[in-house]
Design an enzyme around this catalytic site. Structure first.
Site, mmCIF file in Angstrom:
data_model
loop_
_atom_site.group_PDB
_atom_site.id
_atom_site.type_symbol
_atom_site.label_atom_id
_atom_site.label_comp_id
_atom_site.label_asym_id
_atom_site.label_seq_id
_atom_site.Cartn_x
_atom_site.Cartn_y
_atom_site.Cartn_z
ATOM 1 N N HIS A 253 -14.142 -23.372 115.307
ATOM 2 C CA HIS A 253 -13.598 -24.518 114.711
ATOM 3 C C HIS A 253 -12.605 -24.276 113.655
ATOM 4 C CE1 HIS A 253 -13.692 -29.052 113.682
ATOM 5 N NE2 HIS A 253 -13.349 -28.205 112.460
ATOM 6 N N GLU A 254 -12.906 -23.597 112.580
ATOM 7 C CA GLU A 254 -11.931 -23.233 111.717
ATOM 8 C C GLU A 254 -10.889 -22.388 111.971
ATOM 9 O OE1 GLU A 254 -12.547 -25.033 109.008
ATOM 10 O OE2 GLU A 254 -14.472 -25.633 109.542
ATOM 11 N N HIS B 54 -8.263 -24.452 113.474
ATOM 12 C CA HIS B 54 -7.370 -25.424 112.375
ATOM 13 C C HIS B 54 -6.387 -24.554 112.559
ATOM 14 C CE1 HIS B 54 -9.500 -29.102 111.743
ATOM 15 N NE2 HIS B 54 -10.470 -28.319 111.238
ATOM 16 N N TYR C 176 -2.989 -34.336 109.009
ATOM 17 C CA TYR C 176 -4.334 -34.526 108.946
ATOM 18 C C TYR C 176 -4.559 -35.910 108.206
ATOM 19 C CZ TYR C 176 -8.962 -32.130 108.366
ATOM 20 O OH TYR C 176 -10.468 -31.903 108.223
ATOM 21 N N GLU D 16 -8.890 -32.639 114.531
ATOM 22 C CA GLU D 16 -10.434 -32.420 114.361
ATOM 23 C C GLU D 16 -11.069 -32.097 115.727
ATOM 24 O OE1 GLU D 16 -13.028 -31.642 112.335
ATOM 25 O OE2 GLU D 16 -11.425 -31.213 110.859
ATOM 26 N N ASP E 97 -11.680 -39.608 99.795
ATOM 27 C CA ASP E 97 -12.988 -40.071 99.979
ATOM 28 C C ASP E 97 -13.274 -40.680 101.150
ATOM 29 O OD1 ASP E 97 -13.261 -39.085 97.343
ATOM 30 O OD2 ASP E 97 -13.466 -41.029 96.525
ATOM 31 N N HIS F 140 -13.068 -36.991 110.779
ATOM 32 C CA HIS F 140 -14.360 -36.446 111.123
ATOM 33 C C HIS F 140 -15.045 -37.405 111.988
ATOM 34 C CE1 HIS F 140 -13.318 -33.298 108.230
ATOM 35 N NE2 HIS F 140 -13.814 -32.649 109.195
HETATM 36 ZN ZN LIG Z 1 -12.283 -29.350 111.026
#
Ligand SMILES: [Zn+2]
Lengths: 100, 401
Positions: free
Chosen positions: B164-165, B168, B179, B188, B263, B270
């Site tokens: 996953h990383e 990116h 993003y 994502e 925040d 996600h």
């Molecule tokens: Zn991610």
């Protein structure tokens, strides 16, 4: 002095994350002194201004709210990818306590 | 009916040619190979070339650094390079191997040489922070925490999290999806899609066999949760007093509106990734077999064809177009059905009415439409032609004797 650490974002952005609270009055004097020193270091440090996520993906953000004994309030915010030395030290100190 | 399937564009769909490649008859195999080579040459496609001619030069070198629970990457020490053997630290080895498997997946399956397509070095940082319940991509490298041991354990334990990383990084070097908002949720989702595909590929699982969970290996016995997310059933990965309930939506009707702030998870990147995640899962089940083949290839090519502000609708239309151009009617219909089931309609797309495996049915859609029938008929005709080719080859061989 009351400290409240709140974390947001990251891979698990959807989970509930209650803030971690520390009261210097609950601490032994040596620990309270250390906490005041760490907070002062964060205050003296120029924290990066966070306008957007930049190229960081899944990074977490941290907000540390400080309430002095005279009622003065301040908040410090940092994100992964732009962590500062003093903030990292305070964060580590709070994490270690909240775990213990 | 406004539009027909686009599979009429190519006489023999590549997936049928690939099946013919596995024929026991040498003549059939040779004819199919010639046809595939011509198609590949005509299109000049990197992926087809890479798959057909096997291998891409250059291997992205890996380096793993140990942060020793510090939050500063600059103070981390080198823990393992390509010239070192196994480390005594399992996190170091898991990160090293996970990055290697992901690198191989991109190279062998998608014909991509590392993150930037040009053999970029892979730098992984382990033991980041104290009790750090996360992993992230910082624009240059991948960073993994140890977890707090209560909610999550070591983040290097999940291959899909490592992939996953790294993905990116691939997205940053390709579409560079912004993003936040829908492009961010798509960013994502792309990482979850290829994260899961790397795991499925390494385990040799079909779409049906896979668990479609992200981060199932970083859970602890302390708290009841299946994973970080479920692509198969967004919103069901956890539901308990400590963590709350998994907030991922699985349909546009339940799209989550959050502030476009740190925040607010940049307007819920996600959260709303659950919608395209579910669409990919449904497309993979609809197409069947190994999800990294046609579904993964369609999604990857769609990523390459996307840009910073691509939203769900545009991405869905791109997957539909590519499924039609590079595969066939059944793949294209499966893709349209998948997006329809999460509430995204593609103009001119036909539906086969019910998902092959009996997924949610959109009642506003009638039974198989006229042009879906055309599609199915055409697919049947292609199959018949393929059978005839095989028979013809047999006859030719018999005549030669
Ligand atoms: Zn991610």
């Amino acid at each position: 002095m009351n400290i409240e650490l709140t974390k947001h974002g990251g891979l698990a952005a959807g989970i509930r994350r209650p803030p971690v609270c520390v009261k210097s009055s609950d601490l032994p004097e040596a620990d309270a002194t250390e906490l005041r020193r760490l907070v002062a270091a964060v205050r003296d440090e120029s924290l990066p201004i966070n306008a957007g996520p930049g190229q960081v993906r899944d990074g977490m953000s941290y907000a540390i709210a400080v309430e002095e004994s005279d009622g003065t309030k301040s908040e410090y915010r940092v994100s992964d990818g732009q962590m500062s030395d003093a903030f990292a030290e305070l964060l580590t100190w709070i994490e270690r306590r909240s775990k213990g | 009916m406004k539009a027909n399937c686009r599979c009429v564009n190519c006489i023999t769909p590549p997936h049928i040619l690939k099946r013919l490649l596995e024929s026991s008859r040498r003549e059939v195999r040779e004819a199919a190979m010639n046809s595939l080579l011509v198609t590949a040459r005509l299109r000049g496609e990197r992926a087809v070339r890479a798959k057909t001619f096997a291998g891409v030069a250059g291997v992205a070198r890996r380096t793993i650094y140990d942060c020793g629970t510090s939050y500063r990457l600059s103070s981390a020490n080198v823990a393992r390079t390509e010239s070192d053997g196994q480390s005594s630290d399992s996190s170091v080895n898991l990160a090293f191997d996970g990055l290697g498997t992901t690198r191989e997946f991109f190279r062998e399956v998608l014909g991509r040489d590392s993150i930037d397509g040009a053999g970029m070095r892979l730098n992984g940082y382990v033991h980041y922070g104290l009790n750090y319940n996360n992993a992230f991509w910082d624009g240059q490298e991948m960073v993994f925490g140890d977890g707090d041991g209560v909610i999550f354990s070591d983040f290097t334990k999940s291959l899909d999290v490592i992939a996953h990383e790294l993905t990116h990084g691939v997205t940053e070097f390709t579409a560079n999806l912004e993003y936040h908002k829908q492009s961010g949720a798509l960013n994502e989702s792309i990482s979850d899609v290829f994260g899961s595909l790397v795991k499925q590929w390494s385990l040799g699982q079909t779409a049906e066999e896979a668990d479609w969970l992200i981060g199932a290996d970083i859970t602890t016995p302390e708290i009841e949760l299946d994973a970080l997310r479920s692509m198969k059933a967004p919103g069901t990965a956890y539901d308990n007093d400590v963590l709350g309930k998994d907030p991922q939506p699985d349909h546009m009707d339940r799209f989550v509106h959050l502030p476009d702030t740190e925040d607010g998870d940049w307007a819920g990147v996600h959260y709303n990734s659950g919608i395209p995640n579910k669409a990919f899962y449904l497309a993979a089940i609809g197409i069947g077999g190994f999800a990294w083949n046609a579904p993964g290839d369609i999604w990857y090519k769609s990523l390459l064809a996307s840009h910073e502000r691509t939203d769900f609708q545009e991405f869905a239309e791109t997957t539909y177009r590519i499924a039609g151009a590079d595969y066939g009617c059944s793949e294209q219909t499966a893709v349209a059905d998948a997006w329809r089931q999460v509430g995204i309609r593609i103009a001119g797309a036909t539906s086969r009415g019910r998902n092959r495996k009996g997924g949610d049915r959109d009642e506003s859609h009638g039974p198989r439409s006229e042009s879906a029938n055309d599609c199915a008929t055409l697919a049947d005709q292609i199959k018949a032609i393929a059978n005839q080719v095989e028979k013809l080859a047999r006859d030719v061989k018999a005549l030669k004797k």
